[in-house]
Design an enzyme around this catalytic site. Structure first.
Site, PDB file in Angstrom:
ATOM      1  N   GLY A 101       0.818  -1.207   0.000  1.00  0.00           N
ATOM      2  CA  GLY A 101       0.000   0.000   0.000  1.00  0.00           C
ATOM      3  C   GLY A 101       0.851   1.256   0.000  1.00  0.00           C
ATOM      4  O   GLY A 101       2.031   1.222  -0.354  1.00  0.00           O
ATOM      5  N   LEU A 116       0.447   3.659  -2.074  1.00  0.00           N
ATOM      6  CA  LEU A 116       0.826   3.516  -3.489  1.00  0.00           C
ATOM      7  C   LEU A 116       1.276   4.848  -4.092  1.00  0.00           C
ATOM      8  O   LEU A 116       0.764   5.907  -3.759  1.00  0.00           O
ATOM      9  CB  LEU A 116      -0.362   2.959  -4.276  1.00  0.00           C
ATOM     10  CG  LEU A 116      -0.893   1.611  -3.773  1.00  0.00           C
ATOM     11  CD1 LEU A 116      -2.059   1.139  -4.640  1.00  0.00           C
ATOM     12  CD2 LEU A 116       0.202   0.548  -3.745  1.00  0.00           C
ATOM     13  N   HIS A 117       2.241   4.747  -5.009  1.00  0.00           N
ATOM     14  CA  HIS A 117       2.737   5.906  -5.747  1.00  0.00           C
ATOM     15  C   HIS A 117       2.861   5.510  -7.215  1.00  0.00           C
ATOM     16  O   HIS A 117       2.509   4.380  -7.600  1.00  0.00           O
ATOM     17  CB  HIS A 117       4.076   6.381  -5.164  1.00  0.00           C
ATOM     18  CG  HIS A 117       5.087   5.271  -4.994  1.00  0.00           C
ATOM     19  ND1 HIS A 117       5.610   4.558  -6.050  1.00  0.00           N
ATOM     20  CD2 HIS A 117       5.635   4.729  -3.881  1.00  0.00           C
ATOM     21  CE1 HIS A 117       6.456   3.657  -5.600  1.00  0.00           C
ATOM     22  NE2 HIS A 117       6.478   3.727  -4.276  1.00  0.00           N
ATOM     23  N   HIS A 123       4.230   2.046  -8.165  1.00  0.00           N
ATOM     24  CA  HIS A 123       3.301   0.913  -8.074  1.00  0.00           C
ATOM     25  C   HIS A 123       2.332   0.919  -9.260  1.00  0.00           C
ATOM     26  O   HIS A 123       2.012  -0.133  -9.820  1.00  0.00           O
ATOM     27  CB  HIS A 123       2.454   1.006  -6.794  1.00  0.00           C
ATOM     28  CG  HIS A 123       3.218   0.871  -5.526  1.00  0.00           C
ATOM     29  ND1 HIS A 123       3.412   1.927  -4.659  1.00  0.00           N
ATOM     30  CD2 HIS A 123       3.830  -0.196  -4.952  1.00  0.00           C
ATOM     31  CE1 HIS A 123       4.097   1.513  -3.600  1.00  0.00           C
ATOM     32  NE2 HIS A 123       4.376   0.234  -3.760  1.00  0.00           N
ATOM     33  N   GLY A 140       9.015  -4.334  -8.710  1.00  0.00           N
ATOM     34  CA  GLY A 140       9.845  -3.198  -9.112  1.00  0.00           C
ATOM     35  C   GLY A 140      11.327  -3.483  -8.907  1.00  0.00           C
ATOM     36  O   GLY A 140      11.717  -4.136  -7.937  1.00  0.00           O
ATOM     37  N   GLU A 141      12.145  -2.962  -9.808  1.00  0.00           N
ATOM     38  CA  GLU A 141      13.609  -3.074  -9.639  1.00  0.00           C
ATOM     39  C   GLU A 141      14.109  -2.165  -8.527  1.00  0.00           C
ATOM     40  O   GLU A 141      15.264  -2.268  -8.128  1.00  0.00           O
ATOM     41  CB  GLU A 141      14.320  -2.722 -10.948  1.00  0.00           C
ATOM     42  CG  GLU A 141      14.204  -3.807 -11.997  1.00  0.00           C
ATOM     43  CD  GLU A 141      15.020  -3.492 -13.237  1.00  0.00           C
ATOM     44  OE1 GLU A 141      15.564  -2.371 -13.345  1.00  0.00           O
ATOM     45  OE2 GLU A 141      15.081  -4.367 -14.116  1.00  0.00           O
ATOM     46  N   LYS A 142      13.267  -1.279  -8.018  1.00  0.00           N
ATOM     47  CA  LYS A 142      13.649  -0.441  -6.869  1.00  0.00           C
ATOM     48  C   LYS A 142      14.161  -1.338  -5.737  1.00  0.00           C
ATOM     49  O   LYS A 142      15.156  -1.032  -5.093  1.00  0.00           O
ATOM     50  CB  LYS A 142      12.432   0.371  -6.434  1.00  0.00           C
ATOM     51  CG  LYS A 142      12.464   0.917  -5.041  1.00  0.00           C
ATOM     52  CD  LYS A 142      13.424   2.070  -4.935  1.00  0.00           C
ATOM     53  CE  LYS A 142      13.423   2.754  -3.594  1.00  0.00           C
ATOM     54  NZ  LYS A 142      13.237   1.925  -2.453  1.00  0.00           N
ATOM     55  N   LEU A 169      11.122   6.580  -6.464  1.00  0.00           N
ATOM     56  CA  LEU A 169       9.857   6.643  -5.717  1.00  0.00           C
ATOM     57  C   LEU A 169       9.827   5.519  -4.693  1.00  0.00           C
ATOM     58  O   LEU A 169      10.198   4.389  -4.984  1.00  0.00           O
ATOM     59  CB  LEU A 169       8.664   6.507  -6.667  1.00  0.00           C
ATOM     60  CG  LEU A 169       8.444   7.630  -7.675  1.00  0.00           C
ATOM     61  CD1 LEU A 169       7.082   7.471  -8.343  1.00  0.00           C
ATOM     62  CD2 LEU A 169       8.542   8.999  -7.036  1.00  0.00           C
ATOM     63  N   SER A 170       9.376   5.850  -3.496  1.00  0.00           N
ATOM     64  CA  SER A 170       9.276   4.878  -2.417  1.00  0.00           C
ATOM     65  C   SER A 170       8.222   5.375  -1.435  1.00  0.00           C
ATOM     66  O   SER A 170       8.130   6.587  -1.178  1.00  0.00           O
ATOM     67  CB  SER A 170      10.625   4.762  -1.699  1.00  0.00           C
ATOM     68  OG  SER A 170      10.457   4.122  -0.445  1.00  0.00           O
TER      69      SER A 170
END
Ligand code: PAF
Length: 288
Positions: free
Chosen positions: A41, A43-44, A47, A157-159, A194-195
């Site tokens: 959750g 979310l940004h 996501h 995500g690769e994050k 983004l996180s």
């Protein structure tokens, strides 16, 4: 459908396993392929890009929202992790999500729960050293979610690059019938990845945070030009400390598949970093 709550004309919210399974069975009965994006959750746009990518690969997309207690140590931010279910559901309705799954903690981990998925290999170094509980907690919840949703494709995500490699590895090792797909990190205009945890940063810290990707790009540039890797990594660490980060847990160049130190079999390199800015721990990584 049981316990299903429509968010919009096209998205439904379910909270229990019976309702989830009924919804997925209904998709399958129509011959539809199922994509899955697991989230915690808050979310940004990162996501939302995962959901859009899943939708480009599959007919329908299921998104789970569950802040997984098993991947947090007692001193970590489980209690203050941002929770914004209605805002998240509204965002998901804009990007082609078909079903939002919001399991309660006691559904995921009833009091009699006694199992843990233990992962090795790419789970051992880096985050595995600094957060020893983390990857077993992630693997356990992802295994449960895969078994519950039974998707054809899951997008990560690769994050969280190490997490992506850990999931790919246990899916391969345990013959899970799901294709795991990684998607490049979505960044702010100044490069900050983004996180959900960026919400913890003060205005001043937010300015400083962009320095992390600047330093990673500088190391990557040096490595690509054949410069001294150790000097570049140390310079990046020193520059982060001078900019206000600290401690810097690691800035390191690794084998992109195994996350171990690069060796003769290394096919590709990944540069990864984790560093504290005030009370917030930021991670980032790039291909080299
Ligand atoms: O990346 C995350 O948000 C979480 O680690 C995941 C994959 C949803 C498991 O809780």
């Amino acid at each position: 459908m049981l316990n299903a709550d429509p968010i919009s004309d096209t998205v439904t919210r379910v909270r229990d396993l019976t309702a989830l399974r009924a919804a997925v069975r209904a998709f399958r009965a129509k011959g539809l392929s199922v994509g899955f994006v697991p989230t915690m959750g808050a979310l940004h746009a990162g996501h939302l890009a995962l959901v859009q990518h899943a939708k480009s690969l599959c007919d329908v997309v299921v998104v789970s929202i569950f802040v997984n207690p098993k991947q947090f140590a007692p001193h970590e931010d489980f209690g203050r992790y941002p929770r914004q279910e209605d805002a998240d559901a509204a965002l998901l309705a804009t990007v082609g999500c078909d079903l939002v799954y919001l399991p309660e903690a006691d559904l995921m981990y009833p009091s009699v729960f006694a199992s843990l998925v233990h992962v090795e290999g790419p789970a051992r170094p880096l985050e595995g050293e600094f957060r020893p509980q983390f990857f077993d907690g992630v693997a356990t919840v992802v295994m449960k979610l895969f078994n519950q949703v039974q998707p054809d494709v899951a997008v990560f995500g690769e994050k969280d690059y190490q997490q992506l490699q850990v999931v790919k590895t246990f899916v391969r090792d345990l013959d899970l019938p799901v294709k795991v797909v990684g998607l490049p990190t979505v960044r702010e205009a100044d490069g900050l990845a983004l996180s959900s945890r960026n919400a913890y940063l003060s205005a001043e810290e937010r300015q400083t945070a962009a320095r992390l990707i600047v330093e990673l790009n500088a190391v990557a540039e040096t490595v690509r030009n054949g410069g001294d890797r150790d000097v570049a990594l140390q310079t990046a660490t020193d520059n982060l400390l001078t900019a206000g980060f600290g401690p810097v847990d690691y800035v390191t160049l690794r084998d992109a598949d195994t996350l171990s130190e690069p060796g003769p079999d290394t096919r590709a390199l990944r540069l990864l970093a984790a560093a504290w800015l005030g009370k917030t721990r930021l991670i980032d990584n790039i291909a080299v």
